[in-house]
Design an enzyme around this catalytic site. Structure first.
Site, short mmCIF file in Angstrom:
data_model
loop_
_atom_site.label_atom_id
_atom_site.label_comp_id
_atom_site.label_asym_id
_atom_site.label_seq_id
_atom_site.Cartn_x
_atom_site.Cartn_y
_atom_site.Cartn_z
N CYS A 128 0.82 -1.23 0.00
CA CYS A 128 0.00 0.00 0.00
C CYS A 128 0.85 1.27 0.00
O CYS A 128 0.37 2.33 -0.41
CB CYS A 128 -0.91 0.03 1.22
SG CYS A 128 -2.00 -1.37 1.31
N HIS A 151 -8.97 2.66 -2.80
CA HIS A 151 -7.57 2.50 -2.41
C HIS A 151 -6.89 1.53 -3.37
O HIS A 151 -6.73 0.35 -3.07
CB HIS A 151 -7.55 1.97 -0.97
CG HIS A 151 -6.21 1.60 -0.44
ND1 HIS A 151 -5.02 2.17 -0.88
CD2 HIS A 151 -5.84 0.69 0.52
CE1 HIS A 151 -4.00 1.62 -0.22
NE2 HIS A 151 -4.47 0.73 0.62
N CYS A 197 -1.12 2.54 6.70
CA CYS A 197 -0.70 1.22 7.12
C CYS A 197 -0.32 0.41 5.88
O CYS A 197 -0.74 0.72 4.77
CB CYS A 197 -1.78 0.51 7.94
SG CYS A 197 -3.35 0.30 7.09
N GLY A 240 0.77 -3.66 4.32
CA GLY A 240 0.68 -5.10 4.49
C GLY A 240 1.93 -5.72 5.08
O GLY A 240 3.03 -5.18 4.97
C1 COA Z 1 -14.59 -5.74 2.10
C2 COA Z 1 -14.54 -6.41 0.73
C3 COA Z 1 -14.24 -7.90 0.89
C4 COA Z 1 -15.91 -6.21 0.08
O1 COA Z 1 -15.84 -6.73 -1.21
P1 COA Z 1 -17.18 -6.93 -2.05
O2 COA Z 1 -18.08 -7.90 -1.36
O3 COA Z 1 -16.75 -7.23 -3.44
O4 COA Z 1 -17.79 -5.47 -1.96
P2 COA Z 1 -19.08 -4.89 -2.64
O5 COA Z 1 -18.75 -3.58 -3.19
O6 COA Z 1 -19.71 -5.90 -3.58
O7 COA Z 1 -20.03 -4.65 -1.40
C5 COA Z 1 -20.68 -5.73 -0.71
C6 COA Z 1 -22.11 -5.30 -0.44
O8 COA Z 1 -22.07 -4.16 0.42
C7 COA Z 1 -22.77 -3.08 -0.19
N1 COA Z 1 -22.06 -1.85 0.18
C8 COA Z 1 -20.72 -1.64 0.08
N2 COA Z 1 -20.43 -0.41 0.55
C9 COA Z 1 -21.58 0.14 0.94
C10 COA Z 1 -21.91 1.40 1.50
N3 COA Z 1 -20.99 2.33 1.77
N4 COA Z 1 -23.20 1.65 1.78
C11 COA Z 1 -24.15 0.73 1.51
N5 COA Z 1 -23.89 -0.49 0.98
C12 COA Z 1 -22.62 -0.77 0.70
C13 COA Z 1 -22.72 -3.38 -1.67
O9 COA Z 1 -23.80 -2.78 -2.37
C14 COA Z 1 -22.86 -4.88 -1.70
O10 COA Z 1 -24.21 -5.20 -1.52
P3 COA Z 1 -24.86 -6.49 -2.24
O11 COA Z 1 -24.15 -7.67 -1.64
O12 COA Z 1 -26.30 -6.41 -1.86
O13 COA Z 1 -24.58 -6.34 -3.70
C15 COA Z 1 -13.45 -5.77 -0.16
O14 COA Z 1 -13.82 -4.45 -0.51
C16 COA Z 1 -12.10 -5.78 0.50
O15 COA Z 1 -11.43 -6.79 0.57
N6 COA Z 1 -11.65 -4.59 1.00
C17 COA Z 1 -10.36 -4.45 1.65
C18 COA Z 1 -9.29 -4.23 0.63
C19 COA Z 1 -7.92 -4.32 1.26
O16 COA Z 1 -7.62 -5.21 2.01
N7 COA Z 1 -7.05 -3.38 0.93
C20 COA Z 1 -5.74 -3.33 1.47
C21 COA Z 1 -5.76 -2.59 2.72
S1 COA Z 1 -4.27 -2.81 3.63
#
Ligand code: COA
Length: 399
Positions: free
Chosen positions: A94, A347, A378, A380
């Site tokens: 990151c 991100h 932060c 990884g």
């Molecule tokens: C958390 C994570 C697993 C979610 O992935 P995902 O399931 O593909 O995410 P989506 O965008 O499809 O959202 C999941 C659901 O939440 C809903 N949603 C997401 N954000 C929302 C918000 N702000 N408000 C309302 N609903 C929301 C989506 O509409 C979706 O709904 P559905 O299942 O009814 O379609 C993924 O974003 C992730 O791994 N994030 C972390 C990334 C990371 O680790 N980065 C490095 C950091 S060190």
């Protein structure tokens, strides 16, 4: 022969609008995203003769395919820089873009370069997190790290365990505020000047133009956020709503010796004061920015009270809240991420820190009353990174 260390400045930064992984950039190459940023920097800064660029350092976490082939060098060639301009690739997950900036800045400070371009790109649609990784079996067999350390969302759940005061409700409230601040920043035209438009291609609808971030959800609510699943642990606290998503995007910035920037007539957005990286237990990697910030402040001879603006990467709400709690800063402090953060805009891993830097430099210009700011994130496998910056406009209002 002793030589003085030169002052290093952040001249200008740009980024592509950030897309959802596999969204508007599904048919756009990762290298083309970063090339677009470099070309735009050169277009916006015609005072910089392209042959004066001494180095191009571009970060990507997954360095294969269109993010491979020593992307700094290939992006420089593709951007039309003279073939005499060298380039290389950087990886610190990151903090790739942060490391690109601090690495070329160090080279400038010792006189190896006058001007450099630093950048970062991550196309998480084309290169999902963890693609092609092959962790040494010793890492788990010898318990060098907890198995959860390799899944960032699980490290965020671990952090919730360590800091029970950070509840799901607090994390969701912070996430909602991020969405609202980004919406307000867009409405007030704060984010648009940093964005370079990108031509997009969709097999069904044809050509398009990306001009705004794809991920923000300005209409979300606390009630809606409370209903979201916790994908990293049953009955956990980390959701798609209070985590940064999976995104595609690129950033780039011009970094220069201050005297050279002034000689060429380039803008001086910020002056680098100090930087630090620090390691923590990998299974709670979100703690990382706490020791890296303490170290960067110590090197600079500053304290947290000297910092007037904070651009903190929002990988997960819990991790920013842990930082704020540690330093005794309120979660709605107006100095923190005034234009929102990664929970809303996204991100794209190795690109993100130049988004933070670019925004901080714009905020400095609006706040001559603020002398110092930090960008922090932060990283990884249990790290944090922090850069301390000085506002070149500080005190201008008193003159
Ligand atoms: C958390 C994570 C697993 C979610 O992935 P995902 O399931 O593909 O995410 P989506 O965008 O499809 O959202 C999941 C659901 O939440 C809903 N949603 C997401 N954000 C929302 C918000 N702000 N408000 C309302 N609903 C929301 C989506 O509409 C979706 O709904 P559905 O299942 O009814 O379609 C993924 O974003 C992730 O791994 N994030 C972390 C990334 C990371 O680790 N980065 C490095 C950091 S060190």
């Amino acid at each position: 022969m002793p030589r003085p260390v030169r002052d290093v400045v952040f001249v200008d930064g740009v980024r592509t609008p950030f897309g959802k992984a596999g969204g508007m950039y599904a048919n756009t190459r990762a290298d083309d995203l970063v090339v677009r940023c470099i070309r735009e920097l050169l277009r916006r800064n015609p005072q910089l003769p392209p042959e004066r660029v001494d180095e191009v350092a571009v970060a990507a976490t997954t360095q294969i395919g269109d993010q491979g082939l020593t992307i700094g060098r290939t992006a420089a060639l593709l951007a039309g820089l003279p073939k005499t301009v060298p380039g290389y690739a950087i990886d610190r997950m990151c903090a790739g873009a942060m490391t690109a900036v601090t690495t070329v800045a160090s080279g400038i400070a010792v006189g190896a370069y006058d001007v450099a371009i630093a950048g970062g790109v991550e196309h998480m649609g084309r290169h999902p997190m963890g693609e092609g990784v092959d962790p040494n079996p010793r890492i788990l067999a010898e318990k060098l790290v907890d198995p959860s350390a390799l899944v960032m969302g699980s490290t965020a759940e671990n952090l919730h365990d360590r800091v029970p005061a950070i509840t799901r409700e607090r994390a969701d409230r912070f996430a909602l505020a991020s969405q609202q601040k980004v919406a307000k920043a867009y409405a007030n035209g704060k984010l648009q000047p940093d964005l370079v438009t990108v031509a997009t291609r969709d097999l069904a609808t044809g050509w398009g133009l990306a001009s705004v971030d794809e991920a923000p959800r300005p209409d979300t609510s606390l009630d809606k956020l409370a209903t979201l699943k916790t994908p990293f642990r049953p009955h956990g606290k980390v959701t798609a709503g209070n985590a940064a998503g999976l995104n595609d995007g690129a950033t780039a910035a011009i970094i220069a010796a201050e005297d050279v920037a002034r000689e060429l007539g380039l803008p001086v957005g910020m002056r680098l004061v100090s930087y630090a990286f620090a390691g923590v237990e990998p299974e709670v990697m979100g703690y990382g920015p706490i020791p890296s910030t303490e170290k960067a402040l110590r090197i600079a001879g500053l304290s947290i009270a000297d910092i007037g603006l904070f651009e903190l990467n929002e990988a997960f709400a819990v991790q920013v809240l842990a930082f704020l709690d540690h330093f005794g800063i309120a979660e709605d402090d107006p100095r923190v991420n005034p234009w929102g953060g990664a929970i809303a805009v996204g991100h794209p891993l190795a690109s993100s820190d130049i988004r933070l830097m670019t925004q901080l430099s714009r905020q400095f210009a609006e706040h001559p009353d603020v002398r110092y700011g930090i960008t922090a994130m932060c990283i990884g496998i249990g790290m944090g990174g922090t850069v301390t910056w000085e506002n070149p406009s500080w005190g201008a209002s008193d003159e």
